[in-house]
Structures are given as C-alpha cells and as structure tokens.
Design a protein around this motif. Sequence first.
Motif, PDB file in Angstrom:
ATOM      1  N   LEU A  12       0.835  -1.205   0.000  1.00 17.35           N
ATOM      2  CA  LEU A  12       0.000   0.000   0.000  1.00 17.35           C
ATOM      3  C   LEU A  12       0.870   1.255   0.000  1.00 17.35           C
ATOM      4  O   LEU A  12       0.600   2.207  -0.745  1.00 17.35           O
ATOM      5  CB  LEU A  12      -0.926  -0.013   1.215  1.00 17.35           C
ATOM      6  CG  LEU A  12      -1.827   1.211   1.404  1.00 17.35           C
ATOM      7  CD1 LEU A  12      -2.781   1.373   0.216  1.00 17.35           C
ATOM      8  CD2 LEU A  12      -2.613   1.105   2.704  1.00 17.35           C
ATOM      9  N   GLU A  13       1.918   1.253   0.811  1.00 16.46           N
ATOM     10  CA  GLU A  13       2.818   2.413   0.862  1.00 16.46           C
ATOM     11  C   GLU A  13       3.475   2.649  -0.491  1.00 16.46           C
ATOM     12  O   GLU A  13       3.613   3.793  -0.935  1.00 16.46           O
ATOM     13  CB  GLU A  13       3.887   2.206   1.942  1.00 16.46           C
ATOM     14  CG  GLU A  13       3.355   2.210   3.358  1.00 16.46           C
ATOM     15  CD  GLU A  13       2.758   3.562   3.752  1.00 16.46           C
ATOM     16  OE1 GLU A  13       3.147   4.589   3.169  1.00 16.46           O
ATOM     17  OE2 GLU A  13       1.881   3.571   4.632  1.00 16.46           O
ATOM     18  N   LYS A  14       3.904   1.564  -1.133  1.00 17.12           N
ATOM     19  CA  LYS A  14       4.513   1.701  -2.460  1.00 17.12           C
ATOM     20  C   LYS A  14       3.538   2.325  -3.445  1.00 17.12           C
ATOM     21  O   LYS A  14       3.901   3.196  -4.245  1.00 17.12           O
ATOM     22  CB  LYS A  14       4.969   0.328  -2.969  1.00 17.12           C
ATOM     23  CG  LYS A  14       6.237  -0.199  -2.338  1.00 17.12           C
ATOM     24  CD  LYS A  14       7.461   0.536  -2.854  1.00 17.12           C
ATOM     25  CE  LYS A  14       8.737  -0.119  -2.372  1.00 17.12           C
ATOM     26  NZ  LYS A  14       9.941   0.627  -2.854  1.00 17.12           N
ATOM     27  N   SER A  15       2.284   1.875  -3.402  1.00 16.36           N
ATOM     28  CA  SER A  15       1.292   2.415  -4.333  1.00 16.36           C
ATOM     29  C   SER A  15       1.020   3.889  -4.040  1.00 16.36           C
ATOM     30  O   SER A  15       0.856   4.692  -4.961  1.00 16.36           O
ATOM     31  CB  SER A  15       0.002   1.601  -4.275  1.00 16.36           C
ATOM     32  OG  SER A  15      -0.682   1.800  -3.060  1.00 16.36           O
ATOM     33  N   LEU A  16       0.988   4.262  -2.763  1.00 16.08           N
ATOM     34  CA  LEU A  16       0.746   5.667  -2.409  1.00 16.08           C
ATOM     35  C   LEU A  16       1.893   6.565  -2.857  1.00 16.08           C
ATOM     36  O   LEU A  16       1.694   7.760  -3.087  1.00 16.08           O
ATOM     37  CB  LEU A  16       0.534   5.795  -0.897  1.00 16.08           C
ATOM     38  CG  LEU A  16      -0.758   5.166  -0.350  1.00 16.08           C
ATOM     39  CD1 LEU A  16      -0.810   5.272   1.165  1.00 16.08           C
ATOM     40  CD2 LEU A  16      -1.977   5.824  -0.968  1.00 16.08           C
ATOM     41  N   SER A  17       3.075   5.988  -2.977  1.00 16.27           N
ATOM     42  CA  SER A  17       4.221   6.778  -3.444  1.00 16.27           C
ATOM     43  C   SER A  17       4.271   6.863  -4.965  1.00 16.27           C
ATOM     44  O   SER A  17       5.187   7.480  -5.523  1.00 16.27           O
ATOM     45  CB  SER A  17       5.518   6.166  -2.916  1.00 16.27           C
ATOM     46  OG  SER A  17       5.769   4.906  -3.520  1.00 16.27           O
ATOM     47  N   GLY A  18       3.294   6.234  -5.639  1.00 18.80           N
ATOM     48  CA  GLY A  18       3.222   6.337  -7.099  1.00 18.80           C
ATOM     49  C   GLY A  18       3.739   5.127  -7.831  1.00 18.80           C
ATOM     50  O   GLY A  18       3.952   5.183  -9.046  1.00 18.80           O
ATOM     51  N   THR A  20       2.692   1.431  -8.850  1.00 23.22           N
ATOM     52  CA  THR A  20       1.582   0.476  -8.889  1.00 23.22           C
ATOM     53  C   THR A  20       2.013  -0.875  -8.312  1.00 23.22           C
ATOM     54  O   THR A  20       3.135  -1.333  -8.543  1.00 23.22           O
ATOM     55  CB  THR A  20       1.109   0.274 -10.331  1.00 23.22           C
ATOM     56  OG1 THR A  20       0.715   1.539 -10.865  1.00 23.22           O
ATOM     57  CG2 THR A  20      -0.077  -0.682 -10.393  1.00 23.22           C
ATOM     58  N   ARG A  21       1.104  -1.495  -7.575  1.00 26.03           N
ATOM     59  CA  ARG A  21       1.350  -2.830  -7.053  1.00 26.03           C
ATOM     60  C   ARG A  21       0.141  -3.717  -7.345  1.00 26.03           C
ATOM     61  O   ARG A  21      -1.004  -3.279  -7.218  1.00 26.03           O
ATOM     62  CB  ARG A  21       1.608  -2.795  -5.544  1.00 26.03           C
ATOM     63  CG  ARG A  21       2.988  -2.260  -5.172  1.00 26.03           C
ATOM     64  CD  ARG A  21       4.068  -3.223  -5.651  1.00 26.03           C
ATOM     65  NE  ARG A  21       5.417  -2.788  -5.316  1.00 26.03           N
ATOM     66  CZ  ARG A  21       6.178  -2.025  -6.085  1.00 26.03           C
ATOM     67  NH1 ARG A  21       5.696  -1.580  -7.237  1.00 26.03           N
ATOM     68  NH2 ARG A  21       7.394  -1.715  -5.729  1.00 26.03           N
ATOM     69  N   VAL A  22       0.422  -4.953  -7.760  1.00 29.48           N
ATOM     70  CA  VAL A  22      -0.621  -5.959  -7.959  1.00 29.48           C
ATOM     71  C   VAL A  22      -0.296  -7.121  -7.028  1.00 29.48           C
ATOM     72  O   VAL A  22       0.753  -7.751  -7.173  1.00 29.48           O
ATOM     73  CB  VAL A  22      -0.686  -6.454  -9.420  1.00 29.48           C
ATOM     74  CG1 VAL A  22      -1.771  -7.523  -9.572  1.00 29.48           C
ATOM     75  CG2 VAL A  22      -0.956  -5.290 -10.361  1.00 29.48           C
ATOM     76  N   VAL A  23      -1.169  -7.371  -6.063  1.00 32.29           N
ATOM     77  CA  VAL A  23      -0.946  -8.434  -5.089  1.00 32.29           C
ATOM     78  C   VAL A  23      -2.082  -9.446  -5.212  1.00 32.29           C
ATOM     79  O   VAL A  23      -3.256  -9.078  -5.107  1.00 32.29           O
ATOM     80  CB  VAL A  23      -0.889  -7.886  -3.650  1.00 32.29           C
ATOM     81  CG1 VAL A  23      -0.684  -9.031  -2.660  1.00 32.29           C
ATOM     82  CG2 VAL A  23       0.224  -6.856  -3.513  1.00 32.29           C
ATOM     83  N   LEU A 172      -5.660  -5.600  -5.604  1.00 28.73           N
ATOM     84  CA  LEU A 172      -5.599  -6.670  -4.612  1.00 28.73           C
ATOM     85  C   LEU A 172      -6.608  -7.746  -4.989  1.00 28.73           C
ATOM     86  O   LEU A 172      -7.823  -7.534  -4.906  1.00 28.73           O
ATOM     87  CB  LEU A 172      -5.902  -6.100  -3.225  1.00 28.73           C
ATOM     88  CG  LEU A 172      -5.671  -6.989  -2.007  1.00 28.73           C
ATOM     89  CD1 LEU A 172      -4.245  -7.521  -1.988  1.00 28.73           C
ATOM     90  CD2 LEU A 172      -5.954  -6.200  -0.739  1.00 28.73           C
ATOM     91  N   GLY A 173      -6.125  -8.892  -5.452  1.00 28.62           N
ATOM     92  CA  GLY A 173      -7.000  -9.978  -5.859  1.00 28.62           C
ATOM     93  C   GLY A 173      -6.905 -11.150  -4.900  1.00 28.62           C
ATOM     94  O   GLY A 173      -5.867 -11.368  -4.258  1.00 28.62           O
ATOM     95  N   PRO A 197       7.367  -6.746 -12.660  1.00 25.78           N
ATOM     96  CA  PRO A 197       8.079  -6.490 -11.393  1.00 25.78           C
ATOM     97  C   PRO A 197       7.182  -5.902 -10.312  1.00 25.78           C
ATOM     98  O   PRO A 197       7.546  -5.925  -9.136  1.00 25.78           O
ATOM     99  CB  PRO A 197       9.170  -5.495 -11.806  1.00 25.78           C
ATOM    100  CG  PRO A 197       8.650  -4.845 -13.054  1.00 25.78           C
ATOM    101  CD  PRO A 197       7.851  -5.896 -13.760  1.00 25.78           C
ATOM    102  N   THR A 198       6.021  -5.388 -10.706  1.00 25.18           N
ATOM    103  CA  THR A 198       5.117  -4.772  -9.728  1.00 25.18           C
ATOM    104  C   THR A 198       4.174  -5.783  -9.092  1.00 25.18           C
ATOM    105  O   THR A 198       3.369  -5.421  -8.230  1.00 25.18           O
ATOM    106  CB  THR A 198       4.272  -3.682 -10.416  1.00 25.18           C
ATOM    107  OG1 THR A 198       3.536  -4.281 -11.492  1.00 25.18           O
ATOM    108  CG2 THR A 198       5.149  -2.573 -10.959  1.00 25.18           C
ATOM    109  N   SER A 199       4.228  -7.041  -9.529  1.00 25.73           N
ATOM    110  CA  SER A 199       3.247  -8.038  -9.092  1.00 25.73           C
ATOM    111  C   SER A 199       3.848  -9.002  -8.081  1.00 25.73           C
ATOM    112  O   SER A 199       5.047  -9.309  -8.109  1.00 25.73           O
ATOM    113  CB  SER A 199       2.732  -8.822 -10.304  1.00 25.73           C
ATOM    114  OG  SER A 199       1.831  -9.826  -9.909  1.00 25.73           O
ATOM    115  N   ARG A 200       2.977  -9.501  -7.178  1.00 28.65           N
ATOM    116  CA  ARG A 200       3.436 -10.447  -6.157  1.00 28.65           C
ATOM    117  C   ARG A 200       2.286 -11.360  -5.740  1.00 28.65           C
ATOM    118  O   ARG A 200       1.137 -10.926  -5.671  1.00 28.65           O
ATOM    119  CB  ARG A 200       3.974  -9.690  -4.944  1.00 28.65           C
ATOM    120  CG  ARG A 200       4.583 -10.609  -3.893  1.00 28.65           C
ATOM    121  CD  ARG A 200       5.286  -9.853  -2.814  1.00 28.65           C
ATOM    122  NE  ARG A 200       5.901 -10.758  -1.858  1.00 28.65           N
ATOM    123  CZ  ARG A 200       6.527 -10.366  -0.760  1.00 28.65           C
ATOM    124  NH1 ARG A 200       6.628  -9.075  -0.488  1.00 28.65           N
ATOM    125  NH2 ARG A 200       7.059 -11.242   0.068  1.00 28.65           N
TER     126      ARG A 200
END
Length: 682
Positions: A12-18, A20-23, A172-173, A197-200
């Motif tokens: 969430l922090e990473k996404s707020l800093s601009g 994108t994250r896919v978890v 978030l899936g 690289p943004t996905s986990r």
Amino acid sequence: RHELVSTLHAALEKSLSGETRVVMLEGEPGIGKTRVVEELCREAAERGVTVLTGRCHEGEGAPAFWPWIQTMRDWMRLNQGKPIPDGLEAEAAFFTSWARGNMGKAAKPALEADAAEARFRAFDSAARGLQGFAKRTPLVLVLEDMHWADPASLGLLSFVGAELHHDPVLVLGTYRDRELHSTPELFQTLADLARQPTSRRLSIRGLEFDYVAQLLGQIVGSDMSPALAESVTALTEGNPFFVVEIARILGAEASVLESGDLGEGLEIELPASISDTVERRLGGLSADTRKFLNFAAVIGREFGTTLLLEAAGTERGLVSESLEEAATIGIIEPVQGSPDTYRFGHALIRETLYQGIRGPNQARLHRAIAEALERRHGESATPPLTALAHHWYQAVATGGVEKAAEYCERAGLQALSGLAFEEAAVHLKRALELADLHPSLDQAGRCELLLQLGQAEWGAGEHVSARSTFARAAALARQVGSAEGFARAAIGYYGFEHGITADAVTLALLEEAAGWIGADSPVLRTRVLSRLQHMMPHANRMETLRALSLEALDLGRACGDVEALGEAFRARANATQGPDTLDEKLEWEKECREWGERLGDPWLSWFGNDVMSPLTRGDRHGVLEALRHSARFARAMPSNRLVAFIGILQQSGFALMEGRFDDLRRHIEQIPDAGKNCVSWV
C-alpha cells in the motif's frame, strides 16, 4: 496475520508513493482472505484512498466482466455529483457506460472482424481511466474470488497488471489456490502477472495453536481445555472459518449440557470436515428456513428478498421470519446499502446448501427462479439475459427447452457485442446443443448460430475451432441457398488477420462466395473481394489486385458504409505498394481521410494518413503535414495508446533521418508511457 498484514501495508505504501502494485492473495476456502483484505481497505480508506470492490459470482449467471463492472459502479457511486477532472471526460463516459453493462457501446468496436483490436481498445480505455482517476486520488482495486472470474475479466487483469507501473494504484485480488488445477485461465493470468516487477503472490496459511485457542475462547465464552483446543487445531489446520463454525457448535452443545466449562470431561464429537460442520449448523434450522435458503443458494451468494419471494411463491412475513432466523446465527447477513439484499455469511455455506439439493430439485428451483426473473423483467429493455440463460439451461430437465435456447442465444449475442468472446462461445454452444432438442429451429437459424459462434471463437483466440464452425456454417448456407450466410462463413473461415495465404479451402470458399454474392450486397461483397486479393495466386497478379480493389472501393463509395469503406481502402493499400503506383496511393489516401472526416470515424482518417507516402516522394512538407494529421487523429482517439505510440515512432524516425538527435531522444523518452502493451499487440 502480522507478517502478512505488514507485507500488504508495504505494498500500500509503495502504491501511495506512485508505484503500482498488484498483489494476488491465495489460500484455501475459509482461510481468511476476505478478512485480511477488509483490514487493509479499512486502513486505506482512513488515509483518503478510494477503495473500489468487485466480487466474482460463484457458478454461472453473472454477466461477463462482472467484478470490473462492480468496481466501476463503486466509482460512479463515490463520484456522483462531483465534477469530472479536466481531460478525463472520455474515461468517465467509458466507466459510466460499462458500469451499466454496455461495454460494447463504451468500446465502440470497429469492424466485427477486428475483435482483438476492439478488445485492446476497450482494455486500454479501462487502464487509462484507472490511471487518470488515480491521479485525483489513489486507488485500491479489490477483486475477490478470482477463481470464479470469467476469462474476459482475467484478461483485463493481465492487461492492467502490464499497463500500470507508475500510478498510485494497488490491485488486490484473492483466489483459492486449490482451484488452480481446474481454472487454466487463472493459472495463465498468474503467470502473466508474475512477469511484471510490480506483481506479487502471497499465501495465507492456517492460524497457529495459540490463536486458535484464543479464537475459540472468544466465541464460546468459556474456558477451553488445551486438549480440546489442540484437537480443533489439528482438525481444522487453523482454518478460521472452520474454527469459528466448530466454536459455535461447541458453544451450543455446551449450553444444552448446562456446562460453562469445555474441559476434559465433556464428550463432544467434532465434525470431520467444513461441509459437515456447516451441515450440522444448518440442521438446527426450521424446515421453512431451510427451504428458503435452498432457493437463495440457487440464486447465488447474494440474493434479493423480492426475487426470493416471487420464486418461492409465498408471503413476505414467512420469508422475513425465516431470513431473520438464519441471520441470527450468522448463516446470512444483510448487505449494507441494499435493504432488500442478503449475502451468505461465507461462500462455503452457500456451496454446502447448493450441493445438498438433489438434481431434480435443483432443476425445479432453477425453473422457479427463471420464471420469477421473467415476470420481473419481462418488459425491461435490458433484462438479465445471462441469469435467465443460466437458470433456464439448468432447468431443461423440467421442460422449457425453447426458452433455454432463446435465452442462451440472446445472452451469447449480448456477450459478443460486449467483447466477452469466451462467455459468448459458451452460451452459443449451449444454444446449438439445445437446438437439437427442439424441432422449431430451422437450418437457417442453425446457420446463424454457427456464424455467431465462429465469430466468438475467433475473438477468444480459438482459431482452429472457429474455422471448423465456419465450415459447418458454409455447408448449411449452401444447403438452404443463403448467399449472405455463405459469404459470411467464407469471410470467417479466412479469418480476421490480413496476410498473404495459399490455403486451398479458403480460396475455394471465397471464390464461391464472390460468384454468389452480388453488388446488391455491397458490404459483404467488398469484404469478400478484399480478402480474395490476399489469396494466392491472386496476390501475385497486380492486374487482379487492381481490379478487385477498385471494384471493392466503388462498392464502398456507393453504400457509404464505414465498415465496407475500411475494407475497401485496405484492399487499395495492398494493390498500391510499389513506386509505380505512388500517385494512386496518395490519391486514395486523401479520399480515405475525407471519408473519415465525413463519417466521423477518426480510425478511417488515420488509416489514410501514411507518412511513408510523402516520404517516398521526398516531400518534406507532406511529411510534416502527415505528422500533424497523426497528432490530430490521436487527440480524436484519446483512449487508444496504439495511435499515440505509432505517432511517436513516426516522429522518431523522421528526426533520425534529419539528424535531429535531441528531438529523437525526446521522442524516445515518451515511448515507455505510450508503448506499454502496444509492441506485443502490433
């Protein structure tokens, strides 16, 4: 869940800093995926993040793209009455149209032949909308139960995962890891996301003994012996849903025994599985409550009381009392913001109920719900076709075959127009299957179903199946004497990818179609001729290419149809590739741009704006004019990155030719933002 929640907080922090994250959160049923997501979303909302939630529908009956439609409805609800940010009007209109179930209209697909292109444009519009609105406020996009997602929804998830990188968005899936072996589309989507690289992927495991004992004590409200807590931990493997359900049973049975202490001396037989646990709790319900819950389970995870009343054919008071009984012990719960709607407390409860209904009774309940839906939406311009098709199909054993076939066909056509090709293929195959059970559908009707199915299969990437389907359609069209049907089958068999081919079957079909379809069907004849010129040996004969393309263009001009003209100008492009036809090429390109302007179709104008034509002539002024046209057409199509991407490549190439290396670097720097997904698509 401290370690897991900490990892999600970091995302969430990473996404707020601009960034994108896919978890993707995986785990077995009941393990607590939803609970973890709710906790993170609560914190995100407190920090001013917009949370949009979509939940996949277990089983069938929901329209394609259902989880995405729900997120867009969330967006509409949260932004109702608020001004649209400058420059995002097109994206807002797209979101609004799609949220109302009109993705096909929102995407404005071009030729029916360009299925992949139309879907690309629609996905790009969705991704650009998310990017644009995330700039106004960070987004958390929740997609629950993706093991039940339709293939089109999974395709959009893959696209968004590859498209978004430097945007304040957290996707978030959740999904059941045990379902991967039976859902190859989800497996492929996870593989696609893993390359980003943004996905986990994160896994949720069972609770440890101390937490199980604590949870048991909180629910039962009694001292719990370590031995009993250990037994529950071993049996449930720390699955929170299983633990909670057993705790409720333990509490109830301890109360019956008038014992406040669940110690060593209390003999209680623990259920052996989650379904046994749920069934034991359901066994305490009244017969009426169990009956109405069976109706609800057939409707789905969420159900409206009005539909339940109509399907059950009973009075509201009795249903209300029964639902209240079920809600009191946590079997169901009211849906916030929707007073007429309930949701099962967990998907496992609904599944246990549904699987416990015997086959004939399942069909009877499906029919009752289908008839109730018809009564409620009979006069509606937008009936829930997917739900009607599902319930009537499941009720075939009770009769109503013609209704089931009709709704399957209508649902298939709706999915096809909405670019949900996989969903369309399922419905249309069922319609054909049902056609064999009732004699009222004639051969012409079967031919039409086959043509629609072939188009759906081609759009879904099932090209071998599509060709087989189109071959069957051609045989039926020949049998019933339908020139139009045969021409459409021949076009479909050729495929919707332009290129030189020497396939003898395709050549024979197109030549037969050209001899059968006349100038009184200009759109179809244009499309047949434009494909025929790509076939060997015609493709090697310039005079043949010229004659076919000129006839096609004359037909297109006569009817003024944008689809026919698009095909005709593509044919002219194929026939004017050499330096000796440059004057003709410049002439038809100018006409193509004019037709695009006249018909309000920027794609047609863009196709007639080839920078290479003036470049071949050495006309620098003409090149600059073409580049200005490209920029103008790109502005007219703000939701499509492909046009912008190609425009940047053209600008870069021209700068390189003239040695303007500073301009070249500036153009190249724009490629990462404009070119995502475009290179692979081209």
